[in-house]
Scaffold this motif. Sequence first.
Motif, mmCIF file in Angstrom:
data_model
loop_
_atom_site.group_PDB
_atom_site.id
_atom_site.type_symbol
_atom_site.label_atom_id
_atom_site.label_comp_id
_atom_site.label_asym_id
_atom_site.label_seq_id
_atom_site.Cartn_x
_atom_site.Cartn_y
_atom_site.Cartn_z
ATOM 1 N N TYR A 1 0.791 -1.228 0.000
ATOM 2 C CA TYR A 1 0.000 0.000 0.000
ATOM 3 C C TYR A 1 0.827 1.285 0.000
ATOM 4 O O TYR A 1 0.323 2.335 -0.389
ATOM 5 C CB TYR A 1 -0.950 0.001 1.194
ATOM 6 N N MET A 2 2.079 1.253 0.441
ATOM 7 C CA MET A 2 2.846 2.484 0.594
ATOM 8 C C MET A 2 3.888 2.714 -0.499
ATOM 9 O O MET A 2 4.463 3.783 -0.572
ATOM 10 C CB MET A 2 3.542 2.523 1.958
ATOM 11 N N TRP A 3 4.159 1.707 -1.323
ATOM 12 C CA TRP A 3 5.115 1.889 -2.417
ATOM 13 C C TRP A 3 4.433 1.602 -3.744
ATOM 14 O O TRP A 3 4.194 0.443 -4.094
ATOM 15 C CB TRP A 3 6.325 0.955 -2.241
ATOM 16 N N PRO A 4 4.096 2.630 -4.531
ATOM 17 C CA PRO A 4 3.455 2.409 -5.832
ATOM 18 C C PRO A 4 4.306 1.585 -6.789
ATOM 19 O O PRO A 4 3.771 0.902 -7.666
ATOM 20 C CB PRO A 4 3.242 3.832 -6.367
ATOM 21 N N ASP A 5 5.633 1.646 -6.632
ATOM 22 C CA ASP A 5 6.550 0.890 -7.485
ATOM 23 C C ASP A 5 7.498 0.120 -6.566
ATOM 24 O O ASP A 5 8.477 0.666 -6.062
ATOM 25 C CB ASP A 5 7.322 1.836 -8.398
#
Length: 363
Positions: A87-91
Amino acid sequence: MADWLNRLAASLADNGHEPRTFTAGSGQIIVLDHGARVLGCTLPGVDENLFWHNPRLEDASDAGTPLHEAGGLIGGDRIWIAPENGYMWPDLEAARTDPQGTYQLPTRMDPSEWGPIEEGDDHVVLGTTMALTDHRSERSVSLNLSREITIIDRPHGLPDSLACASFAIRNDLSLIEGDPEAVAGAWDILQLPPTGTLICPTVMPVQGQPRSYYDPFGDKHVQVDPHCVRFLIDSRRRIKMGLRAEHTNGRMGYYRALPDGQASLIVRVFLPQPGEAYVDMPRMTDDTFGGDALQAYNDDGTATGEGPGHCFGEMEYHDPAIVVGAGPALRTGSCVTHVIAGAEGLVRQAGRMLLGVDVQPIA
């Protein structure tokens, strides 16, 4: 009220936030709707917050910045949704080489839009709804989340000369709708002022080192004994460790020396459930399950980027996750917290009683 608490309350009010203050034993706790936080705890004889809060919050002209940034920059006890690597790192691939530069906390998770559901002289229930997308799989989930914070009695057998504030938290996470196999777990995080030692009793010896999430532990900061793991919080090394549900006995205590032969101890008791779906994992793995029930974090100033006085540690625990299409659509987790202060020897004795192991700080 203590001077720091007067400044904090006035500054928050100037920024449109009215904290609730509850009498808890011989102390007080401060609850903020913004992010549903237990922001602070005060006890007689201690001239500071027993939890960590961002010192900028005490300046009305500056408090808006950390409040708007939310996340780990406000302080106190908060609730997030795991897994972080979903949820906290889009990539996630980029996060493996640049975790700080690619980190994006969803505002719908924190601070979200919390509101009171029920409140009384000794408790408050706050609720919110959030929709999240796991960037690893693009699976989405919508959730109802409530937090009940209730004042409870001090532990039986605690010496009368020790000051104590005790409270319980209940986190209810329920599924509204979601894509099949989407996962979401309640993640309770209490931020701590340095310097001190987190004592984590174990039910079986931990072979080797606990799981590492960030930088290497080094030679000093994590020490494994036959009956516990000790974790140093000193703002000098950015590390995070995890213990699986089958290793922790559901207790942890943060011991900290204070001036004039005094000390404080924060004891938290929760319920690990071996074999259940724990989903918070290091960013370097592609696994979904097999995560940790207990975690600890030592920040070196990286999170705030503001140097001494703005560093903190964390004592954290996870509840088993909702897995859409498999298992319960409601997960309820609870913990009790005892905040104790007084003469160093008596505080250590209390720690031995409540944790079941000796309180031995890392020097």
